[in-house]
Design a protein around this motif. Structure first.
Motif, PDB file in Angstrom:
ATOM      1  N   LEU A  77      -1.997 -32.654  15.479  1.00  0.00           N
ATOM      2  CA  LEU A  77      -3.293 -33.286  15.730  1.00  0.00           C
ATOM      3  C   LEU A  77      -4.358 -32.814  14.746  1.00  0.00           C
ATOM      4  N   GLN A  78      -4.963 -33.762  14.053  1.00  0.00           N
ATOM      5  CA  GLN A  78      -6.109 -33.453  13.198  1.00  0.00           C
ATOM      6  C   GLN A  78      -7.263 -32.933  14.040  1.00  0.00           C
ATOM      7  N   GLU A  79      -7.381 -33.448  15.266  1.00  0.00           N
ATOM      8  CA  GLU A  79      -8.469 -33.044  16.157  1.00  0.00           C
ATOM      9  C   GLU A  79      -8.390 -31.558  16.489  1.00  0.00           C
ATOM     10  N   ALA A 100     -11.145 -28.768  15.490  1.00  0.00           N
ATOM     11  CA  ALA A 100     -11.797 -27.993  16.549  1.00  0.00           C
ATOM     12  C   ALA A 100     -11.760 -26.496  16.255  1.00  0.00           C
ATOM     13  N   PHE A 101     -10.652 -26.012  15.710  1.00  0.00           N
ATOM     14  CA  PHE A 101     -10.499 -24.579  15.453  1.00  0.00           C
ATOM     15  C   PHE A 101     -10.644 -24.231  13.967  1.00  0.00           C
ATOM     16  N   GLN A 102     -10.978 -25.229  13.169  1.00  0.00           N
ATOM     17  CA  GLN A 102     -11.195 -25.034  11.738  1.00  0.00           C
ATOM     18  C   GLN A 102      -9.996 -24.333  11.078  1.00  0.00           C
ATOM     19  N   CYS A 103      -8.799 -24.840  11.387  1.00  0.00           N
ATOM     20  CA  CYS A 103      -7.582 -24.271  10.822  1.00  0.00           C
ATOM     21  C   CYS A 103      -7.453 -24.696   9.353  1.00  0.00           C
ATOM     22  N   THR A 104      -7.003 -23.782   8.530  1.00  0.00           N
ATOM     23  CA  THR A 104      -6.747 -24.130   7.135  1.00  0.00           C
ATOM     24  C   THR A 104      -5.438 -24.908   7.037  1.00  0.00           C
ATOM     25  N   ASP A 105      -5.240 -25.621   5.965  1.00  0.00           N
ATOM     26  CA  ASP A 105      -4.035 -26.428   5.794  1.00  0.00           C
ATOM     27  C   ASP A 105      -2.771 -25.576   5.775  1.00  0.00           C
ATOM     28  N   SER A 106      -2.913 -24.305   5.431  1.00  0.00           N
ATOM     29  CA  SER A 106      -1.741 -23.421   5.382  1.00  0.00           C
ATOM     30  C   SER A 106      -1.426 -22.771   6.725  1.00  0.00           C
TER      31      SER A 106
END
Length: 532
Positions: A508-510, A514-520
Motif C-alpha cells: 500500500l502506497q497509503e 502514513a509512516f514516511q517509509c523510504t523506498d528501501s
C-alpha cells in the motif's frame, strides 16, 4: 446431510455417504511405526469393556469376565483393522459430487448386493422428507463401500457364528466409543488416557468448557441468543457505502454485474432477529426433552432432535434467514452461494469493534476484515459461483478473466522471495515459501480490504468533520488505523501473521505515506499489485 452447492442452485439439500467406523486415524492400523498406538488403543477398548461388563452386573466368574473382555478387544480391533485395510486398497471417488457419480439409494442396494438396505435405512432416518429408492445421493468412497459390503456378504454367507459375534462386538464397541466421554467418571478418565497416550498432551477442556462446546455444537441458536451484541446503524452504512470502488481490471459489463451483486448482497451483522424471539426459539427446540437430573437421557433425546432437524432440512430448501455461522463466532465471511456478508456478534466486540472506540480503530480492525470479505464477493473466488449461487460457473467476461491473470501474476511475483519460519523439524530448520496457488486471491483481498477500509474511514472523516488524534504516542489517525489493523489479526490464512500483515501493508502506497517509509524499507514492496 448437507447443502448442495456443487451443481444445484445453492439451496438444494442432499444426502452424502462417507467412510466411518474406526476409532484411530487410518495410518495407525497399517504403519509399523504405530505399534505403541495400537497397543494403547487396545488397552482403551479393554478398559471400557471391563467397565461395561462390571456395570452389566452379570453373575459370571472372573475367568469368564476376562475371556469375554479379551474376546471383545480382539473382535472390535479386528473389524476396525479390516475396515482400514479395505480403505487403504480403495481409491477415493473422483469428483463425487458430479451428477454422473451420484447414485440412487436403490442403485446402491443393487450394487452392494442388499447387504444393507439403504432405502429402508434412509427412509427411516428421513421419514418426513421425500426420500425413496430413487433419491440420488453422493457416495464419497464408492470403491471402499463396494469392497466393504462384499466382505460382509462373503463372511455372512459362511454362516459363521464367530463372524456374527465379531460383528456384534464391533458394533457394541462403536456405540460405546461414541458415548464414552458422556458416561461416568471412570469412562471419561479412560477416554482422557487414550488421548494422552496418542498425543502426549495432558490438557483437557475442563467440565464447563466441555459443556459449552456441546451446547455450541447442539444448541447454537439458543447460545447465540445469549450473545447478542448491540450494532449501530452508522457502522453498517459506512461499511456498505464506502466499500464500493471501481475495479480497473474488470470490463464494464463485469463491473456493472459486480456493483449490482454488492448492492443486492444481504448484510447480516450481529445476530438474526429470530434469536430475540423466545417463542421462535421454543419452536426450534420443541421436539427436544431436557432433564435436569439425567444427562445421558439428554444425549439420547438429542438423537431424536437431530433426526427431526435433518428431516426439516432435507424436506425444504435452504433458508437464507438462517446464519451459516454462529452469532458468537469471531469469523466474518462473504457467503457467495447466498450473496451475503456475515459479521457475527462474536466479532463485534473489543478489540475488533466497539462503538466507544475511535473510528480509526473500528475501521482499521473491523473495516479491514469486512473490506476483504467484500472483495471476495467480486474477485476470482466469487467467480467460482454463478450468480444463482451454484458452484462451477462464471459471470466474468473473457476480458476480465484475462486482465485478472495479469494482476494475479503480479502478486505471485511479488511474493516469490517471501519465506516463513524457519521451522524446526527433527532438529533441522527449514524456511517455507508461501503457496501462492492458494494464497494469491487472499493476498490480493487482504491488501485491497485494508485499502477499502482506509478509503471508507476517510469518507467518514469528510462527512463528520473528523476526530481527535490518539493521545500519547503522537500517531496520526492514519497511523493509528494501520496499527489497529495489524493488532486485530487473530486468524491468519495459510501464512504466518507477520507475513500476512507486513506483506499486505507493504503493498500500500497509503501505508508508506502514513509512516514516511523510504523506498528501501522492508515495509515497501518492490512490486505492488492492487485489485482496487
Amino acid at each position: 446431510m448437507g447443502q448442495d452447492n456443487a451443481l444445484g442452485d445453492g439451496f438444494d439439500r442432499l444426502i452424502s455417504i462417507d467412510l466411518s467406523g474406526i476409532g484411530l486415524p487410518l495410518r495407525y492400523y497399517t504403519g509399523a511405526q504405530y505399534d505403541k498406538g495400537r497397543t494403547d488403543y487396545k488397552t482403551f477398548i479393554r478398559t471400557v469393556a471391563t467397565l461395561l461388563l462390571r456395570d452389566a452386573e452379570l453373575n459370571i466368574t472372573d475367568a469368564e469376565k476376562t475371556r469375554r473382555v479379551e474376546q471383545f478387544v480382539s473382535d472390535a480391533f479386528d473389524v476396525e483393522s479390516e475396515i482400514a485395510s479395505l480403505k487403504e486398497s480403495a481409491q477415493s471417488t473422483p469428483n463425487p459430487h458430479s451428477m454422473d457419480q451420484r447414485m440412487t439409494l436403490q442403485e446402491i442396494n443393487t450394487q452392494t448386493g442388499g447387504v444393507v438396505n439403504w432405502v429402508d435405512f434412509f427412509m427411516y432416518m428421513f421419514n418426513r422428507a421425500p426420500v425413496n429408492g430413487n433419491t440420488p445421493v453422493v457416495v464419497l468412497e464408492k470403491e471402499y463401500l463396494l469392497k466393504f459390503t462384499e466382505w460382509i456378504k462373503t463372511e455372512l454367507e459362511k454362516n459363521s457364528r464367530d463372524f456374527k459375534r465379531k460383528l456384534h462386538n464391533y458394533l457394541v464397541w462403536r456405540l460405546s466409543h461414541r458415548y464414552v466421554q458422556d458416561l461416568s467418571w471412570e469412562y471419561i478418565h479412560a477416554n482422557r488416557q487414550i488421548y494422552v497416550d496418542l498425543t502426549g498432551v495432558a490438557e483437557f477442556l475442563g467440565t464447563w468448557r466441555y459443556c459449552v462446546s456441546k451446547i455450541d455444537r447442539d444448541m447454537y441458536e439458543a447460545l447465540g441468543a445469549l450473545f447478542a451484541h448491540e450494532i449501530t446503524d452508522y457502522i453498517r452504512n459506512a461499511l456498505v457505502e464506502s466499500l464500493r470502488s471501481r475495479l480497473h481490471w474488470m470490463s464494464q459489463q463485469t463491473r456493472d454485474t459486480a456493483v449490482k451483486k454488492v448492492q443486492d448482497s444481504i448484510m447480516k451483522l450481529g445476530y438474526p432477529d429470530y434469536m430475540m424471539n423466545e417463542h421462535t426459539l421454543d419452536q426450534i427446540y420443541s421436539s427436544l426433552t431436557i432433564s435436569k437430573t439425567d444427562y445421558f437421557s439428554n444425549l439420547l433425546s438429542f438423537n431424536t432432535f437431530f433426526k427431526d432437524e435433518w428431516n426439516n432440512h432435507l424436506a425444504s430448501p435452504g433458508d437464507t434467514s438462517v446464519w451459516v455461522y454462529s452469532t458468537y463466532s469471531f469469523v466474518a465471511q462473504y457467503y457467495n452461494p447466498w450473496k451475503e456478508l456475515i459479521v457475527p456478534a462474536g466479532l463485534l466486540q473489543f478489540p475488533i469493534y466497539d462503538h466507544k472506540s475511535p473510528h480509526y480503530m473500528n475501521f482499521g480492525s473491523m473495516g479491514a476484515i469486512v473490506g476483504r470479505q467484500l472483495v471476495h464477493a467480486v474477485d476470482v473466488i466469487a467467480n467460482n459461483y454463478r450468480l444463482d449461487g451454484a458452484q462451477f460457473g462464471t459471470w466474468w467476461s473473457n476480458q476480465t478473466i484475462e486482465e485478472y491473470e495479469k494482476v494475479k501474476q503480479c502478486i505471485v511475483d511479488a511474493y516469490k522471495d517471501v519465506v516463513q519460519g524457519p521451522y524446526e523439524v527433527f532438529g533441522d530448520s527449514y524456511p517455507v515459501s508461501v503457496d501462492m496457488d492458494y494464497y494469491a486471491p487472499i493476498a490480493l483481498g487482504e491488501s485491497s480490504g485494508v485499502k477499502l477500509a482506509l478509503r471508507a474511514y476517510k469518507d467518514w472523516m469528510a462527512k463528520t468533520g473528523g476526530e481527535k488524534k490518539m493521545p500519547g504516542p503522537g500517531w496520526t489517525n492514519e497511523q493509528s488505523f494501520f496499527v489497529a489493523y495489524a493488532q486485530a489479526l487473530s486468524r491468519p490464512y495459510a501464512v504466518q501473521e507477520n507475513v500476512q500483515v507486513n506483506q499486505a501493508l507493504a503493498q500500500l502506497q497509503e501505508f508508506q505515506d502514513a509512516f514516511q517509509c523510504t523506498d528501501s524499507s522492508k515495509m515497501v514492496a518492490p512490486k505492488r499489485c492492487q485489485l482496487y
